[in-house]
Motif scaffolding. Sequence first.
Motif, mmCIF file in Angstrom:
data_model
loop_
_atom_site.group_PDB
_atom_site.id
_atom_site.type_symbol
_atom_site.label_atom_id
_atom_site.label_comp_id
_atom_site.label_asym_id
_atom_site.label_seq_id
_atom_site.Cartn_x
_atom_site.Cartn_y
_atom_site.Cartn_z
ATOM 1 N N HIS A 238 -30.958 8.166 43.688
ATOM 2 C CA HIS A 238 -32.323 8.674 43.811
ATOM 3 C C HIS A 238 -32.322 10.204 43.865
ATOM 4 O O HIS A 238 -33.163 10.858 43.229
ATOM 5 N N ARG A 239 -31.368 10.747 44.611
ATOM 6 C CA ARG A 239 -31.269 12.202 44.731
ATOM 7 C C ARG A 239 -30.952 12.835 43.369
ATOM 8 O O ARG A 239 -31.539 13.871 43.003
ATOM 9 N N SER A 240 -30.065 12.223 42.593
ATOM 10 C CA SER A 240 -29.718 12.754 41.276
ATOM 11 C C SER A 240 -30.919 12.752 40.342
ATOM 12 O O SER A 240 -31.133 13.706 39.582
ATOM 13 N N VAL A 241 -31.711 11.683 40.403
ATOM 14 C CA VAL A 241 -32.899 11.592 39.558
ATOM 15 C C VAL A 241 -33.892 12.694 39.902
ATOM 16 O O VAL A 241 -34.411 13.396 39.014
ATOM 17 N N MET A 242 -34.137 12.894 41.188
ATOM 18 C CA MET A 242 -35.135 13.876 41.606
ATOM 19 C C MET A 242 -34.659 15.302 41.347
ATOM 20 O O MET A 242 -35.462 16.190 41.023
ATOM 21 N N GLU A 243 -33.363 15.528 41.450
ATOM 22 C CA GLU A 243 -32.826 16.858 41.162
ATOM 23 C C GLU A 243 -32.885 17.177 39.672
ATOM 24 O O GLU A 243 -32.992 18.350 39.290
ATOM 25 N N ALA A 244 -32.834 16.141 38.826
ATOM 26 C CA ALA A 244 -32.889 16.349 37.378
ATOM 27 C C ALA A 244 -34.305 16.550 36.867
ATOM 28 O O ALA A 244 -34.511 16.953 35.714
ATOM 29 N N ALA A 245 -35.301 16.292 37.701
ATOM 30 C CA ALA A 245 -36.691 16.314 37.271
ATOM 31 C C ALA A 245 -37.244 17.728 37.182
ATOM 32 O O ALA A 245 -37.017 18.562 38.070
ATOM 33 N N SER A 246 -37.976 17.991 36.109
ATOM 34 C CA SER A 246 -38.696 19.252 35.994
ATOM 35 C C SER A 246 -39.957 19.198 36.852
ATOM 36 O O SER A 246 -40.275 18.154 37.446
ATOM 37 N N ASP A 247 -40.683 20.319 36.876
ATOM 38 C CA ASP A 247 -41.901 20.336 37.688
ATOM 39 C C ASP A 247 -43.035 19.547 37.043
ATOM 40 O O ASP A 247 -44.122 19.444 37.615
ATOM 41 N N GLU A 248 -42.792 18.962 35.850
ATOM 42 C CA GLU A 248 -43.789 18.116 35.208
ATOM 43 C C GLU A 248 -43.591 16.644 35.539
ATOM 44 O O GLU A 248 -44.368 15.803 35.090
ATOM 45 N N VAL A 249 -42.559 16.340 36.301
ATOM 46 C CA VAL A 249 -42.308 14.956 36.723
ATOM 47 C C VAL A 249 -42.962 14.740 38.079
ATOM 48 O O VAL A 249 -42.743 15.509 39.022
#
Length: 382
Positions: A238-249
């Motif tokens: 979950h942490r990896s997914v959220m760290e990979a997200a741009s500010d449009e996610v």
Amino acid sequence: MRTVRILGTHGVPANYGGFETAAENVGLFLRDEGWRVIIYCQVPRSGAMWEDVWHGIERVNIPVAREGWLGTAQFDLKSILHASKFGDVCLTFGYNTAVFNVIQRIKRIPNVINMDGIEWSRARWGKVKQSILWTNERIACWVGNDLIADHPVIEDYLATRARRSKLTTITYGANAISEASIAPVTARGLVPGEYLTLICRPIPENTILELVEGFSAEHRGHSLVVLGNYTPATDEYHRSVMEAASDEVVFLGAIYDPGDLAAIRFHASGYLHGHTVGGTNPSLVEAMAAGNPVIAHDNPYNRWVVDQGALYFRTAEDVASAVTRLLGDSALRAELGSASRARHAAEFTWERIGGQYQELLNRRVDPRLLATSDTDLWKGSK
């Protein structure tokens, strides 16, 4: 009056998952066809069992205080013991506790089992639970009189464990969405037609990281709305997914209200689907029912479900390219959206699926409809 007892779900009304939605819609269809429908419902509390009626469907409510697998097993055993007091045909969703279904087999009570996907193969269960599920899958293939696969690939898999004559493919369904309020969308700060959705359980086999990375590779002028319970403080993926997200996610958490979900799907400009295992995924079918253009992971499960109505990917780079193509071409979005609706109407309506369940159950309610080679309930699985 024909009677069916539906077991293996949390019950109705559906507010938990795909099995519950299927039980509710199949149950309502059978009710309208003149069946007496009894659905077993798991109630998270202590106390005595009670019965009531919901929308013409009889409910057997079984309180279970335990949570998790042990609570489910306790509920399934109590449901089976109660149902086995009668001679009615049973429709069981799932094989997780198939060892208890031996009771119906011994009593020669017909049992139709929806086998779901290849549940034991999911890495998230760990070795012990995988072994339990694998064992119960094999038991279900023996004790079930009919086995339902939700996808042709799953049927082919089950044919390695059971006689082909026991197998039937019946998918999951969804109600077509032709209109929806924008209120649930705007209330969450979203702009209708200016976002994509990603709705699934946040686990690696659903390729969420690749989808988020691909979407976030460049500025989109669109949002990516991600639904599901993410706990980055305790879950590394979950942490990896959220760290990979741009500010449009945008991570909205889990949304269970059917009306809100329908509105969010209907007003989206597309749907990202990363499932790599299982059969027919309810979330994908629901996106198609809303007319969403789809970007889907390239595997036999998704290709059969969506057919020509999707762009496919295998890597984050593929996702980036597909998102760019989809958002930059309104004609392509319209074409894929129409293809989604057409595919849904042809294969995934509840009317079609309810009719398939009824045809299968009729064979067990009236043994005269069974082929001679299939009348002996004690024949082996393969």
